[in-house]
Design an enzyme around this catalytic site. Structure first.
Site, PDB file in Angstrom:
ATOM      1  CG  HIS A  75      -2.040  -0.914   1.180  1.00  0.00           C
ATOM      2  ND1 HIS A  75      -3.046  -0.924   2.106  1.00  0.00           N
ATOM      3  CD2 HIS A  75      -2.348  -1.873   0.283  1.00  0.00           C
ATOM      4  CE1 HIS A  75      -3.924  -1.860   1.784  1.00  0.00           C
ATOM      5  NE2 HIS A  75      -3.513  -2.457   0.688  1.00  0.00           N
ATOM      6  CE1 TYR A 204      -7.170   3.026  10.431  1.00  0.00           C
ATOM      7  CE2 TYR A 204      -6.077   3.674   8.388  1.00  0.00           C
ATOM      8  CZ  TYR A 204      -6.147   2.866   9.509  1.00  0.00           C
ATOM      9  OH  TYR A 204      -5.200   1.899   9.714  1.00  0.00           O
ATOM     10  N   PRO A 296      -6.809  -0.839  17.654  1.00  0.00           N
ATOM     11  CG  PRO A 296      -8.687  -1.906  16.784  1.00  0.00           C
ATOM     12  CD  PRO A 296      -8.141  -1.305  18.041  1.00  0.00           C
ATOM     13  CE  LYS A 300       1.832   2.212  13.548  1.00  0.00           C
ATOM     14  NZ  LYS A 300       2.400   1.895  12.236  1.00  0.00           N
ATOM     15  CE1 TYR A 387      -2.288   3.266   8.994  1.00  0.00           C
ATOM     16  CE2 TYR A 387      -1.154   2.448   7.049  1.00  0.00           C
ATOM     17  CZ  TYR A 387      -2.234   2.420   7.906  1.00  0.00           C
ATOM     18  OH  TYR A 387      -3.264   1.538   7.686  1.00  0.00           O
TER      19      TYR A 387
HETATM   20  C1  PHB Z   1      -7.283  -4.842   9.049  1.00  0.00           C
HETATM   21  O1  PHB Z   1      -6.932  -5.058   7.891  1.00  0.00           O
HETATM   22  O2  PHB Z   1      -7.907  -5.689   9.707  1.00  0.00           O
HETATM   23  C2  PHB Z   1      -6.941  -3.541   9.679  1.00  0.00           C
HETATM   24  C3  PHB Z   1      -6.315  -2.566   8.923  1.00  0.00           C
HETATM   25  C4  PHB Z   1      -5.982  -1.365   9.507  1.00  0.00           C
HETATM   26  C5  PHB Z   1      -6.287  -1.147  10.829  1.00  0.00           C
HETATM   27  C6  PHB Z   1      -6.904  -2.120  11.597  1.00  0.00           C
HETATM   28  C7  PHB Z   1      -7.232  -3.322  11.011  1.00  0.00           C
HETATM   29  O3  PHB Z   1      -5.957   0.031  11.405  1.00  0.00           O
END
Ligand code: PHB
Ligand code: APR
Length: 392
Positions: A75, A204, A296, A300, A387
């Site tokens: 990504h 997000y 989450p 991390k 990130y």
């Molecule tokens: C996920 O792919 O499950 C995932 C991705 C980003 C996050 C949390 C979970 O911040």
């Protein structure tokens, strides 16, 4: 009662324990892994799936990255959604070329299990009543039971890699633990579904209806989450209700493009920040979720498990090579520095993207922050740098 001796007993065969076992095998340090559950149970757990570059490099170092290199999806950016629009934060352009890789924790654990099997050293699954003894002396030992037989393993170090609810941290006298904790007034409802992901990068979204997250496991498997109340239950969420709510929380263009299908997993997770200090008690070293939990947001948790294991393996190498007890103390200090930085970022991103305060002031500040990030290179660099992950 059977008796055995090894250099390090590892408690827990999640990502932390298996990665430590693999690294110790490379360093020629003898180890035994004890796991409470069955292998099938461990491999069925669904968790996050975004790997930092340092994690990919570490997995490569322990020869666990062949499939990841084939199937992992790089990504090059991350998306923040608010006010019906998407803002892309370029990762490479803001970090001198670093990216993250989408590859599920379930797959990482499977790869680590495979290399453990190839190494010829087993994991003892369904180990009952694992107990830690005398780790405040230089002769610790661990006892457990399988099929009604008691076992005892003498060792020099115990690695507590048994997650948040494990026995290792619970064996430390309470007075020796310094706990920092924050619980958030919401949970995440997650759904896994075999539909193409709506976005090629993680999204997000901060919306009036609450947070939403779009992620992926492959080009044909999506992972989505929405903020829910902490006491909510999956029985309240039919697939149709979930898709409808998720669509309402995405910018119109994304919501209209989103494909839906039956869920293959649905669960609600509590959201918390937790750190227990220090990470060393005599000859017991804690790593991963046994020592800390991050919300989450930012993905991390798994990455921190690997940085812990990196520092822990360096420390035990120095300990065995040079009989350097101080190296064990430095483990805790080095690991915690990185843990707190990841904790800060996860807390920051959680606050920025979720709605959980009735005070309109708080939401206006979040909107100002999002607008600042949109127009500030420094703001985007801060997010991108964190990130992709801090260096080990
Ligand atoms: C996920 O792919 O499950 C995932 C991705 C980003 C996050 C949390 C979970 O911040
Ligand atoms: N005895 C032996 N094993 C135990 C015990 C016990 N008493 N208690 C727990 N375990 C095992 C669990 O069954 C589990 O397989 O320890 C393992 C811990 O694994 P995880 O919880 O996955 O923790 P860790 O390996 O540190 O991985 C961290 O997992 O929770 C996510 O976000 C987190 O991604 C991060 C990663």
């Amino acid at each position: 009662m059977t008796q055995q001796t090894t250099q390090i007993v590892i408690i827990g065969a999640g990502p932390s324990g298996l990665a430590l076992g693999a690294k110790l095998n490379k360093l020629g340090i003898d180890n035994i892994i004890l796991e409470k559950q069955t292998k099938e149970y461990v491999l069925a757990r669904i968790r996050a799936g975004i790997l930092e570059q340092t994690t990919v490099d570490f997995l490569s170092d322990i020869d666990a990255s062949d499939r990841l290199k084939e199937e992992g999806i790089p990504h090059h950016g991350v998306q923040l959604a608010y006010d019906n629009q998407l803002m892309q934060i370029g990762l490479g352009e803001n970090t001198g070329g670093k990216v993250v890789t989408a590859y599920g924790q379930t797959e990482v654990t499977k790869d680590l299990c495979d290399i453990r099997e190839k190494s010829g050293r087993s994991v003892i699954y369904q180990a009952e009543d694992v107990s830690l003894h005398d780790f405040d002396t230089d002769a610790p030992y661990v006892t457990y039971r399988t099929d009604g037989t008691n076992h005892q393993i003498y060792c020099q170090i115990i690695a507590g890699c048994d997650g948040f609810h494990g026995v290792s941290r619970a064996s430390v006298p309470k007075a020796a633990l310094n706990i920092f904790e924050k619980t958030y007034p919401f949970g995440w409802l997650g759904v896994l579904s075999d539909v193409p992901p709506v976005s090629a990068e993680v999204v997000y979204a901060n919306t009036p209806r609450g947070f939403a997250l779009c992620s992926m496991r492959s080009w044909s498997r999506s992972r989505y989450y929405i903020q829910c109340t902490p006491d909510d239950h999956i029985d309240n969420w039919s697939d149709d209700r979930f898709w409808d709510e998720l669509r309402r929380r995405l910018p119109d263009a994304l919501g209209e493009a989103m494909e839906t299908g039956p869920s293959i997993e649905k669960s609600i997770a509590p959201i918390r920040s937790f750190i227990s200090e220090p990470m060393r008690f005599g000859r017991l070293l804690l790593a991963g979720d046994a020592a800390h939990i991050v919300p989450p947001t930012g993905a991390k948790g798994l990455n921190l498990a690997f940085s812990d294991i990196f520092y822990l393996s360096e420390a035990v190498k120095a300990f065995f090579d040079k009989k350097d007890e101080a190296a064990l103390d430095q483990y805790s200090q080095k690991a915690l520095k990185r843990v707190w930085k990841a904790q800060r970022f996860s807390w920051y991103l959680t606050n920025l993207t979720h709605r959980f305060s009735d005070d309109p002031f708080d939401q206006r500040v979040k909107e100002a922050e999002l607008d600042y990030i949109r127009h500030s290179v420094a703001g985007r660099q801060m997010i991108a740098e964190n990130y992709v992950g801090m260096p080990f």
